[in-house]
Design a protein around this motif. Structure first.
Motif, PDB file in Angstrom:
ATOM      1  N   ASP A 172       3.667  -0.674  -2.270  1.00  0.00           N
ATOM      2  CA  ASP A 172       3.569  -1.889  -1.465  1.00  0.00           C
ATOM      3  C   ASP A 172       4.790  -2.771  -1.705  1.00  0.00           C
ATOM      4  OD1 ASP A 172       1.087  -1.182  -0.475  1.00  0.00           O
ATOM      5  OD2 ASP A 172       0.023  -2.115  -2.171  1.00  0.00           O
ATOM      6  N   ASP A 173       5.179  -3.525  -0.661  1.00  0.00           N
ATOM      7  CA  ASP A 173       6.259  -4.500  -0.832  1.00  0.00           C
ATOM      8  C   ASP A 173       5.851  -5.510  -1.913  1.00  0.00           C
ATOM      9  OD1 ASP A 173       7.839  -3.334   1.113  1.00  0.00           O
ATOM     10  OD2 ASP A 173       6.980  -4.579   2.725  1.00  0.00           O
ATOM     11  N   ARG A 178      13.513  -4.984  -5.123  1.00  0.00           N
ATOM     12  CA  ARG A 178      13.743  -3.721  -4.404  1.00  0.00           C
ATOM     13  C   ARG A 178      14.828  -3.927  -3.372  1.00  0.00           C
ATOM     14  NH1 ARG A 178       9.139  -0.141  -1.329  1.00  0.00           N
ATOM     15  NH2 ARG A 178      10.336   1.782  -1.247  1.00  0.00           N
ATOM     16  N   PRO A 220      14.954  -0.229   1.920  1.00  0.00           N
ATOM     17  CA  PRO A 220      13.738  -0.233   2.743  1.00  0.00           C
ATOM     18  C   PRO A 220      13.033   1.118   2.643  1.00  0.00           C
ATOM     19  CG  PRO A 220      15.657   0.123   4.111  1.00  0.00           C
ATOM     20  CD  PRO A 220      16.171  -0.163   2.735  1.00  0.00           C
ATOM     21  N   LYS A 221      11.777   1.125   3.060  1.00  0.00           N
ATOM     22  CA  LYS A 221      11.036   2.389   3.093  1.00  0.00           C
ATOM     23  C   LYS A 221      11.739   3.374   4.000  1.00  0.00           C
ATOM     24  CE  LYS A 221       6.369   0.737   2.082  1.00  0.00           C
ATOM     25  NZ  LYS A 221       4.970   0.719   2.528  1.00  0.00           N
TER      26      LYS A 221
END
Length: 497
Positions: free
Chosen positions: A445-446, A492, A495-496
């Motif tokens: 999850d972000d 992070r 990006p995904k």
């Protein structure tokens, strides 16, 4: 087998008929003519013609008294009787055994041929006769080379039992301490998947250098095993040793196969060490293999075709990694078509080609190639390391392909790791754990925390992969581990996907 003893060693209280029956136990089969010729080996005081008549008379008397089994119109001493008699004659009269075998071998090419084929099959008859020819003529290197060619080819015809049959015959004739038996037992173990045990036999075979195919094959296969152990530098020395012998024997088939393996090992070393010099060395091995392949008569089309496919596959990978991506992919695509009769090898070539398309960011085509792989997708067999490699690549491609299917990729990655664990393949486990970690990072999850339980699992897997890859000196693998670690250092940054 010591061939210096004479023919007059049986115990003095034996009748000559008992001696004859015992000597007949030295061969697997005989007809009346062959049996009489073997009996004639027993010393006698009669003139030559009378001695032959006596031998024929003994042969008919034994037959009339039910001393033999009849198998497809030829005879043999009953197995239960032969089991007790043969060791005695082998010990007391080795020269007689050797001469009896030569009489049998002559008949095997003539009067016994059809019956032996009916009993043993064409290949079984060939293996039996050639093995006994080696027993009867232990100093003839050409006979040993012929046997090795036959049995080694049997494995390519999925007849691994032939190597066991040959080894057991050699043992039965008292050669269990001899180099020939050690080699054949090693080959039988290798062909049946017992590579560690086979390597011990091959190590013994190579203790003393001899210029024969046993030396070349043992060095080649031991080199493969040493590479699998992570001892690639030692493996390369063994390939060079095998190639030297094969060149002296003018064995172009053996050279084509060995240079191809040599190229594969150098290319894998190059990948781990990020060395273009090693990749160029690998290319030279594939080119040498191709030259030798061109000198092989084309009557063995299947075997030559498979070797050509392996050369194309390896050379294509080396060229791709050196930057000639178009030619590299062309050769690998050619390998896919050449392997049309071998689903396992075609599957490996498809996997390689799909990985190349992934690396040039054409994930849709990579996925399409793998979806056509019936060997990969239509089986639940998880005792095959190739399937483990394939699932690892498939998971990586599914992670990148649009639309993303991370759940499916996760399932394939987990299965890939499990296969590596089950088969105790540490190298595969390490690479599969890195792929799994990338997918699990994408699924976070972000706003995840470094202390989240999911992150701790990912870090634990990456540390394990890192330890394995350091032991294997796999620089490229270690670079992937470092990249994965960078994606779980907050904040992070990627990006995904």
């Amino acid at each position: 087998m010591n061939s210096t003893a004479g023919l007059d060693h049986p115990a003095s209280n034996q009748s000559r008929t008992e001696q004859a029956y015992q000597l007949l136990s030295a061969v697997p089969f005989f007809d009346l003519e062959t049996g009489a010729s073997i009996i004639s080996l027993i010393d006698g005081e009669l003139a030559e013609s009378d001695h032959r008549s006596w031998a024929e008379s003994v042969m008919f008397d034994l037959l009339a008294n039910g001393a033999f089994e009849n198998v497809r119109n030829i005879l043999r001493v009953a197995a239960s009787t032969r089991e007790s008699m043969f060791p005695v004659v082998l010990l007391t009269n080795p020269a007689g055994v050797q001469q009896a075998l030569n009489i049998f071998l002559s008949a095997a090419e003539d009067s016994l041929n059809e019956s032996l084929v009916a009993i043993l099959g064409i290949r079984g008859r060939e293996v039996t006769v050639q093995t006994l020819d080696v027993v009867a003529n232990p100093s003839d290197v050409n006979k040993l080379n012929t046997l090795i060619d036959t049995v080694h080819r049997s494995s390519r015809l999925l007849r691994s039992r032939d190597s066991w049959s040959s080894a057991e015959l050699l043992r039965a004739y008292g050669l269990e301490e001899e180099r020939t038996y050690q080699f054949m037992r090693g080959l039988a173990l290798w062909q049946n998947g017992l590579r560690a045990s086979a390597s011990r036999e091959f190590t013994d075979v190579l203790t003393n250098h001899r210029n024969d195919r046993a030396e070349a094959v043992a060095a080649h296969l031991l080199g493969v095993f040493r590479h699998d152990q992570g001892k690639s530098a030692e493996a390369v020395k063994l390939f060079i040793r095998a190639e030297k012998v094969l060149r002296s024997l003018e064995d172009h088939r053996g050279l084509a196969i060995t240079h191809t393996t040599h190229g594969r090992v150098l290319r894998e070393m190059a990948r781990r060490e990020s060395s273009d010099d090693l990749r160029h060395s690998a290319l030279k091995q594939y080119q040498t293999a191709r030259k030798n392949l061109s000198k092989i008569p084309r009557e063995d089309a299947v075997d030559s075709g498979k070797t050509e496919g392996r050369i194309n596959l390896g050379e294509g990978q080396a060229l791709f990694e050196l930057g000639d991506r178009e030619e590299g992919m062309r050769l690998v695509a050619l390998a896919v078509s050449i392997f049309s009769t071998s689903l396992t090898e075609q599957s490996w070539a498809r996997l390689t080609l799909a990985g190349m398309y992934r690396d040039v960011d054409n994930h849709a085509l990579a996925l399409d190639i793998l979806r056509k792989d019936t060997y990969l997708l239509d089986s639940d067999d998880d005792d095959d390391i190739h399937r483990g490699h394939a699932l690892n690549v498939l998971a990586s491609i599914e992670r990148h392909a649009l639309p993303h299917n991370l759940d499916l990729a996760l399932g394939h990655a987990l299965r890939s790791v499990a296969i590596g664990e089950r088969l105790q393949d540490e190298r595969h486990v390490a690479h599969a754990l890195v792929t799994l970690s990338y997918i699990q990072i994408d699924l976070l999850d972000d706003g995840f925390s470094i202390n989240d339980s999911e992150v701790r699992v990912i870090r634990r897997n990456l540390y394990r992969a890192q330890d394995i890859l350091r032991t294997l000196h796999d620089r490229l693998g270690l670079a992937r581990v470092d990249d994965a670690f960078s994606n779980i250092q907050p904040p992070r940054t990627k990006p995904k996907g």
